[in-house]
Design a protein around this motif. Structure first.
Motif, PDB file in Angstrom:
ATOM      1  N   GLY A  46      -9.403  55.735  -6.938  1.00 37.29           N
ATOM      2  CA  GLY A  46      -7.999  55.765  -6.515  1.00 37.29           C
ATOM      3  C   GLY A  46      -7.098  55.967  -7.706  1.00 37.29           C
ATOM      4  O   GLY A  46      -6.815  57.086  -8.104  1.00 37.29           O
ATOM      5  N   THR A  47      -6.642  54.884  -8.331  1.00 33.94           N
ATOM      6  CA  THR A  47      -5.806  54.982  -9.515  1.00 33.94           C
ATOM      7  C   THR A  47      -6.665  55.253 -10.752  1.00 33.94           C
ATOM      8  O   THR A  47      -7.886  55.073 -10.730  1.00 33.94           O
ATOM      9  CB  THR A  47      -5.006  53.688  -9.729  1.00 33.94           C
ATOM     10  OG1 THR A  47      -5.915  52.587  -9.798  1.00 33.94           O
ATOM     11  CG2 THR A  47      -4.027  53.466  -8.588  1.00 33.94           C
ATOM     12  N   ASN A  48      -6.013  55.675 -11.830  1.00 34.35           N
ATOM     13  CA  ASN A  48      -6.743  55.989 -13.056  1.00 34.35           C
ATOM     14  C   ASN A  48      -7.428  54.742 -13.609  1.00 34.35           C
ATOM     15  O   ASN A  48      -6.855  53.648 -13.616  1.00 34.35           O
ATOM     16  CB  ASN A  48      -5.776  56.547 -14.100  1.00 34.35           C
ATOM     17  CG  ASN A  48      -6.505  57.098 -15.305  1.00 34.35           C
ATOM     18  OD1 ASN A  48      -7.444  57.876 -15.167  1.00 34.35           O
ATOM     19  ND2 ASN A  48      -6.085  56.705 -16.485  1.00 34.35           N
ATOM     20  N   TYR A 121     -13.413  51.630 -13.126  1.00 35.06           N
ATOM     21  CA  TYR A 121     -14.140  52.086 -11.947  1.00 35.06           C
ATOM     22  C   TYR A 121     -15.616  51.789 -12.161  1.00 35.06           C
ATOM     23  O   TYR A 121     -16.237  52.265 -13.112  1.00 35.06           O
ATOM     24  CB  TYR A 121     -13.943  53.583 -11.705  1.00 35.06           C
ATOM     25  CG  TYR A 121     -14.768  54.095 -10.550  1.00 35.06           C
ATOM     26  CD1 TYR A 121     -14.490  53.703  -9.242  1.00 35.06           C
ATOM     27  CD2 TYR A 121     -15.852  54.947 -10.762  1.00 35.06           C
ATOM     28  CE1 TYR A 121     -15.248  54.148  -8.181  1.00 35.06           C
ATOM     29  CE2 TYR A 121     -16.622  55.416  -9.698  1.00 35.06           C
ATOM     30  CZ  TYR A 121     -16.315  54.998  -8.413  1.00 35.06           C
ATOM     31  OH  TYR A 121     -17.078  55.437  -7.357  1.00 35.06           O
ATOM     32  N   ILE A 122     -16.180  50.965 -11.273  1.00 33.04           N
ATOM     33  CA  ILE A 122     -17.561  50.513 -11.401  1.00 33.04           C
ATOM     34  C   ILE A 122     -18.352  50.936 -10.164  1.00 33.04           C
ATOM     35  O   ILE A 122     -18.017  50.527  -9.046  1.00 33.04           O
ATOM     36  CB  ILE A 122     -17.630  48.978 -11.533  1.00 33.04           C
ATOM     37  CG1 ILE A 122     -16.636  48.472 -12.586  1.00 33.04           C
ATOM     38  CG2 ILE A 122     -19.041  48.527 -11.860  1.00 33.04           C
ATOM     39  CD1 ILE A 122     -16.394  46.973 -12.514  1.00 33.04           C
ATOM     40  N   LYS A 123     -19.389  51.732 -10.376  1.00 32.86           N
ATOM     41  CA  LYS A 123     -20.321  52.001  -9.272  1.00 32.86           C
ATOM     42  C   LYS A 123     -21.217  50.785  -9.080  1.00 32.86           C
ATOM     43  O   LYS A 123     -21.280  50.204  -8.015  1.00 32.86           O
ATOM     44  CB  LYS A 123     -21.146  53.254  -9.571  1.00 32.86           C
ATOM     45  CG  LYS A 123     -20.361  54.547  -9.536  1.00 32.86           C
ATOM     46  CD  LYS A 123     -21.268  55.736  -9.796  1.00 32.86           C
ATOM     47  CE  LYS A 123     -20.487  57.037  -9.766  1.00 32.86           C
ATOM     48  NZ  LYS A 123     -21.355  58.215 -10.073  1.00 32.86           N
ATOM     49  N   ASN A 124     -21.924  50.438 -10.144  1.00 36.59           N
ATOM     50  CA  ASN A 124     -22.729  49.228 -10.158  1.00 36.59           C
ATOM     51  C   ASN A 124     -22.956  48.824 -11.608  1.00 36.59           C
ATOM     52  O   ASN A 124     -22.754  49.627 -12.523  1.00 36.59           O
ATOM     53  CB  ASN A 124     -24.058  49.415  -9.409  1.00 36.59           C
ATOM     54  CG  ASN A 124     -24.874  50.547  -9.997  1.00 36.59           C
ATOM     55  OD1 ASN A 124     -25.496  50.393 -11.053  1.00 36.59           O
ATOM     56  ND2 ASN A 124     -24.890  51.701  -9.332  1.00 36.59           N
ATOM     57  N   ASN A 135     -18.634  50.019  -6.463  1.00 33.24           N
ATOM     58  CA  ASN A 135     -18.088  51.279  -5.957  1.00 33.24           C
ATOM     59  C   ASN A 135     -16.580  51.191  -5.705  1.00 33.24           C
ATOM     60  O   ASN A 135     -16.074  51.600  -4.655  1.00 33.24           O
ATOM     61  CB  ASN A 135     -18.815  51.696  -4.663  1.00 33.24           C
ATOM     62  CG  ASN A 135     -20.264  52.057  -4.907  1.00 33.24           C
ATOM     63  OD1 ASN A 135     -20.565  52.879  -5.766  1.00 33.24           O
ATOM     64  ND2 ASN A 135     -21.168  51.429  -4.170  1.00 33.24           N
ATOM     65  N   ALA A 136     -15.882  50.664  -6.692  1.00 39.04           N
ATOM     66  CA  ALA A 136     -14.431  50.516  -6.570  1.00 39.04           C
ATOM     67  C   ALA A 136     -13.830  50.257  -7.947  1.00 39.04           C
ATOM     68  O   ALA A 136     -14.545  49.986  -8.916  1.00 39.04           O
ATOM     69  CB  ALA A 136     -14.096  49.355  -5.632  1.00 39.04           C
ATOM     70  N   ASN A 137     -12.506  50.338  -8.015  1.00 36.67           N
ATOM     71  CA  ASN A 137     -11.788  49.936  -9.223  1.00 36.67           C
ATOM     72  C   ASN A 137     -11.694  48.413  -9.281  1.00 36.67           C
ATOM     73  O   ASN A 137     -11.516  47.748  -8.254  1.00 36.67           O
ATOM     74  CB  ASN A 137     -10.365  50.504  -9.223  1.00 36.67           C
ATOM     75  CG  ASN A 137     -10.335  51.974  -9.573  1.00 36.67           C
ATOM     76  OD1 ASN A 137     -11.343  52.565  -9.953  1.00 36.67           O
ATOM     77  ND2 ASN A 137      -9.163  52.574  -9.447  1.00 36.67           N
ATOM     78  N   LYS A 138     -11.778  47.875 -10.502  1.00 38.19           N
ATOM     79  CA  LYS A 138     -11.561  46.450 -10.718  1.00 38.19           C
ATOM     80  C   LYS A 138     -10.580  46.292 -11.870  1.00 38.19           C
ATOM     81  O   LYS A 138     -10.785  46.833 -12.953  1.00 38.19           O
ATOM     82  CB  LYS A 138     -12.874  45.725 -11.036  1.00 38.19           C
ATOM     83  CG  LYS A 138     -13.835  45.639  -9.857  1.00 38.19           C
ATOM     84  CD  LYS A 138     -13.262  44.785  -8.723  1.00 38.19           C
ATOM     85  CE  LYS A 138     -14.232  44.653  -7.565  1.00 38.19           C
ATOM     86  NZ  LYS A 138     -13.676  43.830  -6.465  1.00 38.19           N
TER      87      LYS A 138
END
Length: 251
Positions: A46-48, A121-124, A135-138
Motif C-alpha cells: 500500500g504505502t511506501n 513490507y514483510i512477506k514473512n 504479507n503486509a506493511n508494519k
C-alpha cells in the motif's frame, strides 16, 4: 526510564539499516548531506515501505556497507546518520506460575525480531526457528517473539507478535533543534570520533568506520511486578526497542 518501567540489555544477533548519510554540519537537513545508502523500498503493501526481503543484514563485527571513496563528494563530515530498520536479539523472560502442581519460578531465553524502520513490507520472516507470515506493511515498533520452554522433559515452542505504541521507540538525535527527523523514523545521529571524517578525493587506502550502537536497557517494558524481570505472562507490555546511542569511530 520512568519509575514504572524496566529494561534489559539484549544480546544482538543481526541488524539492518535502511539509510546511511554523512552530514557536514549540525544545520544540515536530513537528506542534505552525502547519502551513501538507501535500502530497497516498495509499495506492495500500500504505502511506501522498506522491502524486508531485499534488506541487508550484519552481525557484530561484520561489514554492513562499503562503497568506493570516489563515490563520496569530497569534504569534511562531522555527523553520521543511520536509519535503523531491523533488530534480532536474545532476551530473558521470567515465568512465575504453577503447572500440574509444580511451581515454576525461573528465567528462560527467548529471541525477538523487531522492526524499527518507518514502515516495513514483510512477506514473512524467521524469528529464530519459527517462520511468521505477514504479507503486509508494519509500522515502527512491530515485533515477533519466540521461545521454547522445557517442562517435564518435553519442549514446548511458543511464539507471539505485538506492536509498541506510536512514538515510543527511542531515536537518538542530538541535532533535533537544528536538523529534526520525521516522526516515526529511526534515523540515529552521532558525531564522528576522534574528529570529522575528511574525504579529499585523493585517498590511496581504505577508510574504516566502526559504528558502535548502545543497547543499554534498550528492551523496555512496563512493570506489573516490580522486580526488574520481564514477565509477559503477567501482562508486562513491551514499549520500547530503540537504540540508546551511537558512536561512529574512524579507525
Amino acid at each position: 526510564m520512568p519509575t514504572s518501567h524496566a529494561g534489559q540489555s539484549p544480546t544482538f544477533n543481526k541488524m539492518s539499516a535502511h539509510y546511511v548519510e554523512l552530514a557536514p554540519a549540525a544545520t544540515t537537513a536530513l537528506g542534505g548531506g552525502a547519502v551513501l545508502y538507501r535500502a530497497t523500498e516498495t509499495t506492495a503493501g500500500g504505502t511506501n515501505a522498506i522491502d524486508f526481503d531485499k534488506s541487508s543484514f550484519a552481525g557484530n563485527n561484520e561489514i554492513f556497507f562499503s562503497t568506493p571513496l570516489k563515490n563520496i563528494t569530497p569534504g569534511d563530515y562531522e555527523w553520521l546518520r543511520i536509519s535503523l530498520a531491523y533488530q534480532n536479539y536474545d532476551v530473558k523472560y521470567y515465568i512465575d506460575t504453577v503447572i500440574s502442581g509444580i511451581t515454576i519460578q525461573q528465567e528462560f531465553p527467548g529471541t525477538v525480531a523487531s522492526f524499527i524502520g518507518f514502515n516495513t513490507y514483510i512477506k514473512n520472516y524467521t524469528i529464530k526457528n519459527q517462520n511468521v507470515a505477514v504479507n503486509a506493511n508494519k509500522k515502527q515498533g512491530y515485533w515477533g517473539f519466540e521461545t521454547t520452554v522445557n517442562f517435564g522433559g518435553v519442549n514446548y515452542p511458543y511464539s507471539a507478535t505485538g506492536q509498541v505504541p506510536d512514538g515510543a521507540t527511542t531515536v537518538v538525535n542530538p541535532l533535533f533543534a537544528t536538523s529534526p527527523i520525521p516522526s516515526g523514523s529511526c534515523v540515529v545521529t552521532a558525531a564522528f570520533t576522534p574528529g570529522k571524517l575528511k574525504i579529499t578525493g585523493n585517498e590511496t587506502g581504505d577508510i574504516v568506520v566502526e559504528v558502535s550502537l548502545s543497547v543499554n536497557n534498550s528492551f523496555e517494558w512496563i512493570e506489573v511486578v516490580n522486580d526488574g524481570k520481564w514477565a509477559p505472562s503477567k501482562g508486562e507490555s513491551v514499549v520500547d526497542m530503540g537504540i540508546r546511542g551511537m558512536i561512529p569511530k574512524i579507525q
